[in-house]
Write a protein that holds these residues in place. Sequence first.
Motif, PDB file in Angstrom:
ATOM      1  N   GLU A 123      12.106   3.939   9.695  1.00  0.00           N
ATOM      2  CA  GLU A 123      10.817   4.953   9.786  1.00  0.00           C
ATOM      3  C   GLU A 123      10.467   5.455   8.685  1.00  0.00           C
ATOM      4  N   PRO A 124       9.129   5.213   8.089  1.00  0.00           N
ATOM      5  CA  PRO A 124       8.666   5.991   6.775  1.00  0.00           C
ATOM      6  C   PRO A 124       8.409   7.460   6.937  1.00  0.00           C
ATOM      7  N   GLU A 125       8.475   8.121   5.783  1.00  0.00           N
ATOM      8  CA  GLU A 125       8.097   9.338   5.767  1.00  0.00           C
ATOM      9  C   GLU A 125       6.519   9.463   5.940  1.00  0.00           C
ATOM     10  N   GLU A 126       6.125  10.574   6.430  1.00  0.00           N
ATOM     11  CA  GLU A 126       4.797  10.784   6.541  1.00  0.00           C
ATOM     12  C   GLU A 126       4.244  11.163   5.118  1.00  0.00           C
ATOM     13  N   ARG A 127       3.277  10.438   4.607  1.00  0.00           N
ATOM     14  CA  ARG A 127       2.742  10.569   3.257  1.00  0.00           C
ATOM     15  C   ARG A 127       1.513   9.818   2.984  1.00  0.00           C
ATOM     16  N   CYS A 177       7.128  -3.500  13.142  1.00  0.00           N
ATOM     17  CA  CYS A 177       8.317  -4.030  12.641  1.00  0.00           C
ATOM     18  C   CYS A 177       9.574  -3.932  13.397  1.00  0.00           C
ATOM     19  N   LYS A 178      10.128  -5.119  13.749  1.00  0.00           N
ATOM     20  CA  LYS A 178      11.236  -5.182  14.710  1.00  0.00           C
ATOM     21  C   LYS A 178      11.105  -4.483  15.863  1.00  0.00           C
ATOM     22  N   GLY A 179      10.122  -4.942  16.541  1.00  0.00           N
ATOM     23  CA  GLY A 179      10.083  -4.411  18.004  1.00  0.00           C
ATOM     24  C   GLY A 179       9.466  -2.915  18.172  1.00  0.00           C
ATOM     25  N   ASP A 180       9.055  -2.234  17.050  1.00  0.00           N
ATOM     26  CA  ASP A 180       8.791  -0.969  17.456  1.00  0.00           C
ATOM     27  C   ASP A 180       7.468  -0.808  16.292  1.00  0.00           C
ATOM     28  N   VAL A 181       6.603   0.396  16.585  1.00  0.00           N
ATOM     29  CA  VAL A 181       5.635   0.816  15.638  1.00  0.00           C
ATOM     30  C   VAL A 181       6.177   1.748  14.630  1.00  0.00           C
ATOM     31  N   ILE A 182       5.990   1.443  13.161  1.00  0.00           N
ATOM     32  CA  ILE A 182       6.639   2.170  12.248  1.00  0.00           C
ATOM     33  C   ILE A 182       5.258   3.016  11.459  1.00  0.00           C
ATOM     34  N   ASN A 183       4.213   2.888  11.840  1.00  0.00           N
ATOM     35  CA  ASN A 183       3.097   3.388  11.295  1.00  0.00           C
ATOM     36  C   ASN A 183       1.599   3.250  11.952  1.00  0.00           C
ATOM     37  N   ASN A 184       0.798   4.036  11.809  1.00  0.00           N
ATOM     38  CA  ASN A 184      -0.645   4.285  12.268  1.00  0.00           C
ATOM     39  C   ASN A 184      -1.524   4.691  11.132  1.00  0.00           C
ATOM     40  N   ASN A 225       2.931  -2.245   2.047  1.00  0.00           N
ATOM     41  CA  ASN A 225       3.406  -2.976   3.104  1.00  0.00           C
ATOM     42  C   ASN A 225       3.979  -2.160   4.166  1.00  0.00           C
ATOM     43  N   THR A 226       3.866  -0.711   4.138  1.00  0.00           N
ATOM     44  CA  THR A 226       4.338  -0.232   5.355  1.00  0.00           C
ATOM     45  C   THR A 226       3.400   0.477   6.000  1.00  0.00           C
ATOM     46  N   GLY A 227       2.129   0.263   5.294  1.00  0.00           N
ATOM     47  CA  GLY A 227       0.805   1.133   6.009  1.00  0.00           C
ATOM     48  C   GLY A 227       0.424   2.322   5.567  1.00  0.00           C
ATOM     49  N   HIS A 228       0.863   2.543   4.257  1.00  0.00           N
ATOM     50  CA  HIS A 228       0.475   3.934   3.521  1.00  0.00           C
ATOM     51  C   HIS A 228      -0.804   3.685   2.612  1.00  0.00           C
ATOM     52  N   LEU A 229      -1.354   4.440   2.642  1.00  0.00           N
ATOM     53  CA  LEU A 229      -2.968   4.139   1.534  1.00  0.00           C
ATOM     54  C   LEU A 229      -2.423   4.236   0.079  1.00  0.00           C
ATOM     55  N   LEU A 230      -2.833   3.326  -0.531  1.00  0.00           N
ATOM     56  CA  LEU A 230      -2.637   3.213  -2.073  1.00  0.00           C
ATOM     57  C   LEU A 230      -4.070   3.913  -2.692  1.00  0.00           C
ATOM     58  N   THR A 231      -5.271   3.236  -2.065  1.00  0.00           N
ATOM     59  CA  THR A 231      -6.687   3.480  -2.859  1.00  0.00           C
ATOM     60  C   THR A 231      -7.690   2.882  -1.978  1.00  0.00           C
ATOM     61  N   THR A 232      -8.740   3.312  -1.987  1.00  0.00           N
ATOM     62  CA  THR A 232     -10.023   2.866  -1.341  1.00  0.00           C
ATOM     63  C   THR A 232     -10.973   2.159  -2.385  1.00  0.00           C
ATOM     64  N   TYR A 233     -11.890   1.481  -2.003  1.00  0.00           N
ATOM     65  CA  TYR A 233     -12.657   0.915  -2.815  1.00  0.00           C
ATOM     66  C   TYR A 233     -14.121   0.675  -2.036  1.00  0.00           C
ATOM     67  N   ASN A 234     -15.086   1.471  -2.680  1.00  0.00           N
ATOM     68  CA  ASN A 234     -16.388   1.736  -2.007  1.00  0.00           C
ATOM     69  C   ASN A 234     -17.235   0.354  -2.585  1.00  0.00           C
ATOM     70  N   THR A 235     -17.486  -0.542  -1.653  1.00  0.00           N
ATOM     71  CA  THR A 235     -18.003  -2.200  -1.791  1.00  0.00           C
ATOM     72  C   THR A 235     -19.459  -1.798  -1.929  1.00  0.00           C
ATOM     73  N   LYS A 236     -20.096  -0.804  -1.644  1.00  0.00           N
ATOM     74  CA  LYS A 236     -21.708  -0.685  -1.838  1.00  0.00           C
ATOM     75  C   LYS A 236     -21.755  -0.314  -3.258  1.00  0.00           C
ATOM     76  N   ASP A 237     -20.896   0.352  -3.942  1.00  0.00           N
ATOM     77  CA  ASP A 237     -21.091   0.363  -5.614  1.00  0.00           C
ATOM     78  C   ASP A 237     -21.265  -0.971  -6.099  1.00  0.00           C
ATOM     79  N   ILE A 238     -20.823  -2.048  -5.402  1.00  0.00           N
ATOM     80  CA  ILE A 238     -21.285  -3.356  -6.303  1.00  0.00           C
ATOM     81  C   ILE A 238     -22.211  -3.960  -5.401  1.00  0.00           C
ATOM     82  N   GLY A 239     -22.842  -3.666  -4.340  1.00  0.00           N
ATOM     83  CA  GLY A 239     -23.844  -4.434  -3.745  1.00  0.00           C
ATOM     84  C   GLY A 239     -23.497  -4.995  -2.470  1.00  0.00           C
ATOM     85  N   ILE A 240     -22.190  -4.854  -2.195  1.00  0.00           N
ATOM     86  CA  ILE A 240     -21.626  -5.315  -0.700  1.00  0.00           C
ATOM     87  C   ILE A 240     -21.693  -4.206   0.249  1.00  0.00           C
ATOM     88  N   GLU A 241     -22.228  -4.641   1.444  1.00  0.00           N
ATOM     89  CA  GLU A 241     -22.443  -3.765   2.465  1.00  0.00           C
ATOM     90  C   GLU A 241     -21.742  -4.116   3.984  1.00  0.00           C
TER      91      GLU A 241
END
Length: 365
Positions: free
Chosen positions: A66-70, A258-265, A306-322
């Motif tokens: 079970e991962p820490e909430e972060r 993971c292994k039969g259970d939910v570890i993150n949402n 690979n446990t579902g925690h956010l590393l970063t976001t990338y705005n694709t609209k900045d490069i013309g991808i919508e």
Amino acid sequence: MSLSHGQYAIQCQLCEGDPKVKWNCLDCELLMCSKCKDKVHSKFKSEKVHRIIDIKDVGQQSKCEEPEERVSSSPTNVKLKNIKEYKTRTVDISFLAVSLDGSLWIGDGDKEEGFHLFTSYTALQNVKLVGDKVKVLSSFNIEVYDIAVTPSNDILLAIEGSRLKQIKAGSNKVSDSVYFVELSYITSVHVTKDGRVIVGGGKVIVVMDTDVKYLARYEEDENKKPIFDGTIWSTTSTLNGNIFVAQPYFNPRVVVLCKGDVINNYTGPPSIKSQRRFNPRSVITTPMDHVIVADCFNHSLHILDNTGHLLTTYNTKDIGIEYPRSLTITMEGPFAVLYIGCRNTGSCEDSSDTGQLYKTNIMGC
């Protein structure tokens, strides 16, 4: 959609120049060449207690507990380079997969009724990118929800019904596959690097081996409550055995199993929630074992560990991808190539070339 197979060549995240990555710092979440490990990372505060492992052992560190909430502050410097745009005949590119021969499978999944002379069906197409053009190799007028490529280069199709369809390598015929699940309909299919098949539909995820033996079934959590309360749209897996499931509507989120259970949402960062509703339409695993989420309504890519925690976001609209709707990733030599399928943003009434397909080199994740 499955990853192509073979050894991944990626760049050092510190110098961004040496492709001979040797080390992974689990605490910094950095991949490094030997020189940067000794000369740069050694100067980091608390470096002496950081866990550094050989890159060959990435994925062997079990993170199923079970991962820490972060929310991680991200050292990841994601870049999309050499962006190429292609027009297709699809209004929406709802799914994408890349074959082992380098051709692409794309489509909007919608079957056309009636007879249409000189029309290539947009429901499912096998295409090849030639110069700045999209050459259609074959097309199929069959309703499709999702597709995946097997290690033998067969194509598995998620369609309405309990059995996956298939297109055998070198064939243009759609036939029944051996994969049958006790579900009223299948909306998602993914093939892991070792050939396991993961299907989703009817608010259930089922994992099967190549002999069609059930390995796992995810329907209820440890409290006997339903795991999914909306349509399962896209699925991927990471090297540590975790399964990521995108549910874009009703209660939009990415569920990590993971292994039969939910570890993150993962429900998106507060900055996204305060603007438009989170809309995770596609998930794909990167060579560095991160997961990219295509957030269609917010024109963005979310990069998770690979446990579902956010590393970063990338705005694709900045490069013309919508409106990014579908993703697939492969390797071309030393470069990771990310294909992004999008929703058409204009009117398609006056043009047959409407669907947006982008090819990019992705770095940093």
